[in-house]
Design a protein around this motif. Structure first.
Motif, PDB file in Angstrom:
ATOM      1  N   TYR A  26       0.806  -1.009  -0.077  1.00  0.00           N
ATOM      2  CA  TYR A  26       0.012   0.071  -0.142  1.00  0.00           C
ATOM      3  C   TYR A  26       0.898   1.307   0.018  1.00  0.00           C
ATOM      4  CZ  TYR A  26      -4.031   2.870   1.171  1.00  0.00           C
ATOM      5  OH  TYR A  26      -5.164   4.056   1.054  1.00  0.00           O
ATOM      6  N   ASN A  27       0.544   2.342  -1.012  1.00  0.00           N
ATOM      7  CA  ASN A  27       1.196   3.566  -0.861  1.00  0.00           C
ATOM      8  C   ASN A  27       2.733   3.347  -1.344  1.00  0.00           C
ATOM      9  OD1 ASN A  27      -0.937   5.322  -0.229  1.00  0.00           O
ATOM     10  ND2 ASN A  27      -0.792   5.022   1.829  1.00  0.00           N
ATOM     11  N   LEU A  28       2.973   2.475  -2.385  1.00  0.00           N
ATOM     12  CA  LEU A  28       4.191   2.149  -2.962  1.00  0.00           C
ATOM     13  C   LEU A  28       4.515   2.940  -4.006  1.00  0.00           C
ATOM     14  CD1 LEU A  28       4.562  -1.667  -2.682  1.00  0.00           C
ATOM     15  CD2 LEU A  28       5.669   0.224  -1.301  1.00  0.00           C
ATOM     16  N   TYR A  29       5.742   3.742  -4.344  1.00  0.00           N
ATOM     17  CA  TYR A  29       5.996   4.622  -5.380  1.00  0.00           C
ATOM     18  C   TYR A  29       7.171   4.186  -5.777  1.00  0.00           C
ATOM     19  CZ  TYR A  29       2.120   7.523  -3.998  1.00  0.00           C
ATOM     20  OH  TYR A  29       1.006   8.218  -3.767  1.00  0.00           O
ATOM     21  N   GLN A  30       7.369   4.084  -7.058  1.00  0.00           N
ATOM     22  CA  GLN A  30       8.664   3.612  -7.797  1.00  0.00           C
ATOM     23  C   GLN A  30       9.283   4.535  -8.226  1.00  0.00           C
ATOM     24  OE1 GLN A  30       9.572   0.113  -8.259  1.00  0.00           O
ATOM     25  NE2 GLN A  30      11.529   0.696  -8.926  1.00  0.00           N
ATOM     26  N   LEU A  31      10.503   5.017  -7.689  1.00  0.00           N
ATOM     27  CA  LEU A  31      11.479   6.013  -8.150  1.00  0.00           C
ATOM     28  C   LEU A  31      12.481   5.588  -8.900  1.00  0.00           C
ATOM     29  CD1 LEU A  31      11.714   8.085  -4.722  1.00  0.00           C
ATOM     30  CD2 LEU A  31      10.180   8.128  -6.603  1.00  0.00           C
ATOM     31  N   SER A  32      13.162   6.208  -9.945  1.00  0.00           N
ATOM     32  CA  SER A  32      14.424   5.937 -10.464  1.00  0.00           C
ATOM     33  C   SER A  32      14.983   7.303 -11.089  1.00  0.00           C
ATOM     34  CB  SER A  32      13.745   5.206 -11.987  1.00  0.00           C
ATOM     35  OG  SER A  32      15.099   5.013 -12.904  1.00  0.00           O
ATOM     36  N   VAL A  33      16.240   7.300 -10.657  1.00  0.00           N
ATOM     37  CA  VAL A  33      17.245   8.367 -10.621  1.00  0.00           C
ATOM     38  C   VAL A  33      18.411   8.190 -11.228  1.00  0.00           C
ATOM     39  CG1 VAL A  33      18.201  10.285  -9.502  1.00  0.00           C
ATOM     40  CG2 VAL A  33      16.010   9.469  -8.792  1.00  0.00           C
ATOM     41  N   SER A 215      34.171   9.660 -22.550  1.00  0.00           N
ATOM     42  CA  SER A 215      32.780   8.909 -22.556  1.00  0.00           C
ATOM     43  C   SER A 215      32.019   9.348 -21.403  1.00  0.00           C
ATOM     44  CB  SER A 215      33.565   7.276 -21.993  1.00  0.00           C
ATOM     45  OG  SER A 215      34.362   6.917 -22.884  1.00  0.00           O
ATOM     46  N   THR A 216      30.677   8.830 -21.517  1.00  0.00           N
ATOM     47  CA  THR A 216      29.627   9.330 -20.673  1.00  0.00           C
ATOM     48  C   THR A 216      29.415   8.125 -19.629  1.00  0.00           C
ATOM     49  OG1 THR A 216      28.665  10.565 -22.322  1.00  0.00           O
ATOM     50  CG2 THR A 216      27.209   9.967 -20.307  1.00  0.00           C
ATOM     51  N   ILE A 217      29.863   8.467 -18.146  1.00  0.00           N
ATOM     52  CA  ILE A 217      29.800   7.513 -17.264  1.00  0.00           C
ATOM     53  C   ILE A 217      28.321   7.963 -16.532  1.00  0.00           C
ATOM     54  CG2 ILE A 217      30.610   6.689 -15.182  1.00  0.00           C
ATOM     55  CD1 ILE A 217      32.457   5.993 -17.540  1.00  0.00           C
ATOM     56  N   ASN A 218      27.600   6.953 -16.160  1.00  0.00           N
ATOM     57  CA  ASN A 218      26.276   7.129 -15.500  1.00  0.00           C
ATOM     58  C   ASN A 218      26.135   6.071 -14.407  1.00  0.00           C
ATOM     59  OD1 ASN A 218      24.398   4.860 -16.610  1.00  0.00           O
ATOM     60  ND2 ASN A 218      25.262   5.572 -18.419  1.00  0.00           N
ATOM     61  N   VAL A 219      25.466   6.772 -13.572  1.00  0.00           N
ATOM     62  CA  VAL A 219      24.986   5.819 -12.221  1.00  0.00           C
ATOM     63  C   VAL A 219      23.557   5.745 -11.977  1.00  0.00           C
ATOM     64  CG1 VAL A 219      25.133   5.360  -9.837  1.00  0.00           C
ATOM     65  CG2 VAL A 219      27.109   5.746 -11.045  1.00  0.00           C
ATOM     66  N   SER A 220      22.861   4.944 -11.922  1.00  0.00           N
ATOM     67  CA  SER A 220      21.413   4.986 -11.592  1.00  0.00           C
ATOM     68  C   SER A 220      20.929   4.350 -10.493  1.00  0.00           C
ATOM     69  CB  SER A 220      20.543   4.236 -12.943  1.00  0.00           C
ATOM     70  OG  SER A 220      20.868   2.865 -13.099  1.00  0.00           O
ATOM     71  N   VAL A 221      19.842   4.833  -9.749  1.00  0.00           N
ATOM     72  CA  VAL A 221      19.504   4.244  -8.531  1.00  0.00           C
ATOM     73  C   VAL A 221      17.825   4.148  -8.663  1.00  0.00           C
ATOM     74  CG1 VAL A 221      19.048   4.397  -6.132  1.00  0.00           C
ATOM     75  CG2 VAL A 221      21.074   5.406  -7.006  1.00  0.00           C
ATOM     76  N   SER A 222      17.345   2.904  -8.778  1.00  0.00           N
ATOM     77  CA  SER A 222      15.820   2.693  -8.728  1.00  0.00           C
ATOM     78  C   SER A 222      15.389   1.779  -7.722  1.00  0.00           C
ATOM     79  CB  SER A 222      15.560   1.978 -10.080  1.00  0.00           C
ATOM     80  OG  SER A 222      16.413   0.552 -10.075  1.00  0.00           O
ATOM     81  N   GLY A 223      14.204   2.114  -7.238  1.00  0.00           N
ATOM     82  CA  GLY A 223      13.803   1.287  -6.251  1.00  0.00           C
ATOM     83  C   GLY A 223      12.431   1.804  -5.718  1.00  0.00           C
ATOM     84  N   GLN A 224      11.920   1.293  -4.651  1.00  0.00           N
ATOM     85  CA  GLN A 224      10.478   1.638  -3.992  1.00  0.00           C
ATOM     86  C   GLN A 224      10.595   2.171  -2.626  1.00  0.00           C
ATOM     87  OE1 GLN A 224       8.320  -2.382  -3.774  1.00  0.00           O
ATOM     88  NE2 GLN A 224       7.426  -1.889  -5.904  1.00  0.00           N
ATOM     89  N   VAL A 225       9.762   3.101  -2.424  1.00  0.00           N
ATOM     90  CA  VAL A 225       9.430   3.893  -1.220  1.00  0.00           C
ATOM     91  C   VAL A 225       8.011   3.670  -0.777  1.00  0.00           C
ATOM     92  CG1 VAL A 225      11.437   5.546  -1.677  1.00  0.00           C
ATOM     93  CG2 VAL A 225       9.112   6.027  -2.087  1.00  0.00           C
ATOM     94  N   GLN A 226       7.722   3.609   0.336  1.00  0.00           N
ATOM     95  CA  GLN A 226       6.601   3.549   0.860  1.00  0.00           C
ATOM     96  C   GLN A 226       6.015   4.649   1.844  1.00  0.00           C
ATOM     97  OE1 GLN A 226       5.632   0.103   3.608  1.00  0.00           O
ATOM     98  NE2 GLN A 226       3.518  -0.219   2.559  1.00  0.00           N
ATOM     99  N   LEU A 227       5.101   5.343   1.525  1.00  0.00           N
ATOM    100  CA  LEU A 227       4.664   6.704   2.220  1.00  0.00           C
ATOM    101  C   LEU A 227       3.903   6.123   3.537  1.00  0.00           C
ATOM    102  CD1 LEU A 227       3.383   8.837  -0.396  1.00  0.00           C
ATOM    103  CD2 LEU A 227       5.593   8.679   0.452  1.00  0.00           C
ATOM    104  N   THR A 228       4.206   6.718   4.497  1.00  0.00           N
ATOM    105  CA  THR A 228       3.532   6.645   5.907  1.00  0.00           C
ATOM    106  C   THR A 228       2.511   7.849   6.242  1.00  0.00           C
ATOM    107  OG1 THR A 228       5.141   7.348   6.996  1.00  0.00           O
ATOM    108  CG2 THR A 228       5.165   4.948   6.722  1.00  0.00           C
ATOM    109  N   PHE A 229       1.240   7.524   6.682  1.00  0.00           N
ATOM    110  CA  PHE A 229       0.314   8.586   7.057  1.00  0.00           C
ATOM    111  C   PHE A 229       0.084   8.122   8.670  1.00  0.00           C
ATOM    112  CE2 PHE A 229       0.146   7.991   2.494  1.00  0.00           C
ATOM    113  CZ  PHE A 229       0.010   9.301   2.040  1.00  0.00           C
ATOM    114  N   ASN A 230      -0.270   9.406   9.440  1.00  0.00           N
ATOM    115  CA  ASN A 230      -0.544   9.241  10.728  1.00  0.00           C
ATOM    116  C   ASN A 230      -1.938   9.584  10.771  1.00  0.00           C
ATOM    117  OD1 ASN A 230       1.959   8.224  11.574  1.00  0.00           O
ATOM    118  ND2 ASN A 230       2.363  10.579  12.027  1.00  0.00           N
TER     119      ASN A 230
END
Length: 230
Positions: A26-33, A215-230
């Motif tokens: 629930y409340n998962l968001y996929q981020l890719s940077v 040369s173009t060097i790149n590093v990518s970070v991808s993953g999931q974050v879950q939001l919390t609500f009080n």
């Protein structure tokens, strides 16, 4: 430094799953940077080819062996240049479906951080050998330093965008569920000019003119974050 961001919302609630599974999905968001930078190529690679055709395979091999032996004698007197011999082939030459001769060939790869020295050396070796290929790359040490720096930047961006999603969606907090770090590189077309072997033999030029580029060097970070609500 360039950054890219992709955000995919995943907010599906699976009612049929147990409560702990509902919390997880629930409340998962996929981020890719990704963070990237252009790094100067500091290694030059040249592959040279010894080749000869003759009516007898032994004669073709004899000439190629002589050419390669002569090249190795020159290379042994140099410093700051790594080299190793490669593929050796002897192939028949057909004419009217019959063997009319033989072609022998052998490769040798040269690698150096001194572009001028290697270019001059290639010019000398072109008297007997032909240039098969030429390329440029980033050395392992320089690449690792760039990747470490870019990884820090990409991870910082990942956290910043996770916080942005949290604030935008009005959540009280977030937690990182997964995070993958990947590295990569790409090179633009090689920019160099070189003479044909015949021209090099007939001139006093020290060798092909080269430009290492980058040369173009790149590093990518991808993953999931879950939001919390009080």
């Amino acid at each position: 430094m360039r950054y890219t961001l992709v955000i995919t919302m995943m907010a599906t609630l699976f009612l049929s799953l147990p409560s702990y599974a509902e919390d997880l999905n629930y409340n998962l968001y996929q981020l890719s940077v990704s963070a990237e930078d252009e790094i100067d190529n500091d290694i030059m690679k040249v592959t040279l080819l010894a080749t000869h055709q003759a009516s007898l395979s032994s004669e073709a091999n004899k000439v190629v062996n002589k050419q390669m032996t002569s090249a190795l004698e020159v290379l042994k007197k140099t410093s700051n240049i790594k080299y190793e011999t490669g593929n050796y082939q002897t192939q028949p030459i057909y004419q009217n479906q019959q063997i009319a001769g033989w072609k022998a060939s052998q490769e040798i790869e040269l690698k150096s951080a001194d572009f001028n020295q290697l270019s001059t050396l290639v010019g000398k070796l072109q008297k007997d050998l032909k240039i098969s290929s030429m390329g440029f790359e980033v050395s392992k040490v320089v690449r690792q330093k760039a990747e470490q720096r870019l990884a820090v930047d990409a991870l910082s961006q990942f956290k910043a965008h996770a916080l942005l999603v949290q604030k935008t969606m009005g959540a009280s907090g977030y937690q990182i569920v997964t995070a993958d770090v990947n590295t990569g590189s790409s090179r633009p077309p090689i920019r160099y000019s070189m003479m044909r072997s015949e021209m090099a033999m007939a001139s006093d030029s020290p060798g092909p003119a080269v430009e290492g580029g980058n040369s173009t060097i790149n590093v990518s970070v991808s993953g999931q974050v879950q939001l919390t609500f009080n």
